[in-house]
Design an enzyme around this catalytic site. Sequence first.
Site, PDB file in Angstrom:
ATOM      1  N   HIS A  37      24.368  28.358  35.844  1.00  0.00           N
ATOM      2  CA  HIS A  37      24.394  27.073  36.548  1.00  0.00           C
ATOM      3  C   HIS A  37      23.195  26.215  36.149  1.00  0.00           C
ATOM      4  CE1 HIS A  37      27.626  28.550  39.098  1.00  0.00           C
ATOM      5  NE2 HIS A  37      27.682  27.360  39.664  1.00  0.00           N
ATOM      6  N   LYS A 102      30.076  34.750  48.273  1.00  0.00           N
ATOM      7  CA  LYS A 102      29.951  35.332  49.607  1.00  0.00           C
ATOM      8  C   LYS A 102      28.734  34.709  50.273  1.00  0.00           C
ATOM      9  CE  LYS A 102      27.230  39.375  48.256  1.00  0.00           C
ATOM     10  NZ  LYS A 102      27.160  40.823  48.186  1.00  0.00           N
TER      11      LYS A 102
END
Length: 185
Positions: A37, A102
């Site tokens: 990212h 999550k």
Amino acid sequence: MEKKITTPLTEEKVKELKAGDSVLISGVIYTARDAAHKRLVELLDKGEKLPIDVEDSIIYYVGPTPAKPGQPIGSAGPTTSYRMDSYAPRLLNIGLRGMIGKGLRSKEVIESMKKNKAVYFAAIGGAAALMGKSIKKAELVAYEDLGSEAIRRLEVEDLPVVVVIDSEGNNLYEMGQQQYLNSLK
């Protein structure tokens, strides 16, 4: 309610998904964790082309284990999502529609999801082997030097996830907590 979706994940499909929905995803998704990212956002900062097209795509926050013989991928359990929070709004702004991970997301990510009509799915932590069985093909597409954190293009069939935060900002974690507190009254 269980829903089946096939990528690409368009804005119209996102609007149909509500917090709490169980979803089976089929089609193409990408993997990327924080190191990848960071590189993607650095490319955006330089005005350069990304190695993947994120428009109407889903990124799964996962660093899979090596594949066993005859398998496309090893165990593929979700990574804690907040590690991508500083980067996610930039990708959402250029058309990313779905994220799988999550844990909780920041207020900034949720606001960006609402603005850009995106959704956050939770994968089942601790069920990495089960998640891996839904992956039919895996191809390394960028940042091989990152090892398990390299960006991969996955072809999935009925990947089981739950909508945690929908495009309206409804948050299953908050809703569940509120229902529990109400049950104590």
